[in-house]
Design an enzyme around this catalytic site. Structure first.
Site, short mmCIF file in Angstrom:
data_model
loop_
_atom_site.label_atom_id
_atom_site.label_comp_id
_atom_site.label_asym_id
_atom_site.label_seq_id
_atom_site.Cartn_x
_atom_site.Cartn_y
_atom_site.Cartn_z
N CYS A 55 -19.90 0.05 -2.65
CA CYS A 55 -18.64 -0.33 -3.28
C CYS A 55 -18.84 -1.43 -4.31
O CYS A 55 -19.40 -2.49 -3.99
CB CYS A 55 -17.67 -0.80 -2.20
SG CYS A 55 -16.12 -1.47 -2.84
N TYR A 186 -12.14 4.22 -12.93
CA TYR A 186 -11.38 4.95 -11.92
C TYR A 186 -10.18 5.66 -12.54
O TYR A 186 -9.81 6.76 -12.13
CB TYR A 186 -10.91 4.00 -10.81
CG TYR A 186 -12.02 3.55 -9.91
CD1 TYR A 186 -12.30 4.23 -8.73
CD2 TYR A 186 -12.80 2.45 -10.24
CE1 TYR A 186 -13.34 3.83 -7.90
CE2 TYR A 186 -13.84 2.03 -9.42
CZ TYR A 186 -14.10 2.73 -8.26
OH TYR A 186 -15.13 2.34 -7.44
#
Length: 337
Positions: A55, A186
């Protein structure tokens, strides 16, 4: 997933097909501070930082913890690179249980704090070990507090990652980088329409061009040393060629085809604290295996060849001192893959 027209991002937030992707930023905002104003005072050994190397938001905390030398004050639990719809899991540990928190799922620590916690079970999260409850998952604030609230436990020679005289400039750069780059990739990858994808794509690459111009003649984003701003940009750049270029359709150019940003990223990668906190195998496993709406087969690509991260970057000629008046942390082996 209850609605087949929706997919979820890595933090568990639903993505609506006909609207641009927006990250859920409603975090648990409790802070750990020197004065303990929120009920959680700074205390060595009391808290556990839970992360995944996959992450980018968690990797920021790994890097800052290491640069500041907080390893002995704040322990770290590491989740595996993949997760299911319920939670990140401690499948890297013997028996699949975190050895300190004694739980198999990060979800358990969230439920200790908020029973039936309704939002995404996210990393990074800081857990209060005695109670087993999450204190905070507010990732932008966690690293700032590592710099400003945990100063009594910084190592000798720790750098000033968030110096008071540069905070306004750092905050301004971070605002643009978060919106257009960190979250921008994203917004490309999870776009629900051509229109929203096109807008996010243009915003991303316009900002990358802006960053290239800014870094053309200066080694770091703000001032002449590494700051919080560099940490926040680096974790996105590190994932660009292995993941975002193809998986998220951010394909105007690879990072390795953007000369200034590529040299800048290699400069940081080769600095203790950055490359040794970057696990490309975990990164690729996460995105390609978890995002089945984007990659239905779950096949993880073998490439790209990442040996080029170790090539000379030439940024020393711009001057600057990576750690200012401080020193580098002791080097660790850079993980393979």
């Amino acid at each position: 997933m209850s609605d087949a027209s929706q997919q979820t991002d890595e933090q568990g937030a639903y993505i609506t097909a006909d609207r641009p992707y927006e990250r859920d930023t409603r975090y648990i905002e409790t802070r750990i501070t020197r004065d303990g104003a929120d009920g959680y005072p700074v205390e060595a050994g009391r808290y556990r930082l839970v992360v995944s190397y996959a992450c980018p938001w968690a990797t920021r905390t790994i890097i800052v913890r290491r640069l500041l030398g907080l390893e002995n004050a704040i322990s770290m639990g590491i989740c595996g690179p993949t997760h299911d719809k319920r939670s990140w899991t401690f499948d890297l540990d013997p028996g699949g249980v975190d050895p300190v928190l004694q739980i198999p799922r990060l979800q358990d620590a969230y439920f200790k704090r908020v029973p039936d916690y309704p939002k995404g079970i996210t990393v990074p999260a800081v857990v209060d070990v005695p109670s087993g409850a999450v204190v905070t998952n507010d990732f932008p604030q966690i690293t700032l507090d590592f710099s400003s609230e945990w100063v009594d436990f910084h190592r000798d020679g720790a750098p000033q990652l968030y110096p008071e005289d540069l905070r306004a400039d750092i905050d301004e750069v971070n605002k643009h980088v978060y919106r257009d780059v960190n979250n921008g990739v994203y917004r490309c990858g999870f776009a629900g329409s051509q229109e929203s994808y096109d807008a996010a794509y243009d915003q991303l690459f316009n900002r990358l061009d802006w960053l290239s111009d800014r870094l053309q003649n200066q080694r770091y984003l703000v001032g002449d040393t590494i700051t919080e701003a560099d940490v926040r940009l680096f974790t996105t750049l590190a994932r660009f060629d292995p993941v975002y270029h193809g998986h998220f359709k951010c394909n105007r150019q690879k990072l390795s085809e953007m000369p200034v940003l590529w040299a800048y990223a290699r400069d940081l990668f080769q600095t203790p604290g950055f490359g040794d906190s970057t696990h490309f195998a975990h990164i690729k496993s996460h995105y390609y295996e978890v995002h089945r709406d984007i990659n239905p087969t779950g096949i993880v690509p073998k490439g790209p060849d990442l040996a080029n991260w170790f090539t000379p970057h030439g940024r020393e000629k711009l001057g600057g001192h990576p750690f200012g008046a401080g020193t580098a942390p002791e080097p660790l082996p850079i993980p393979a893959g």
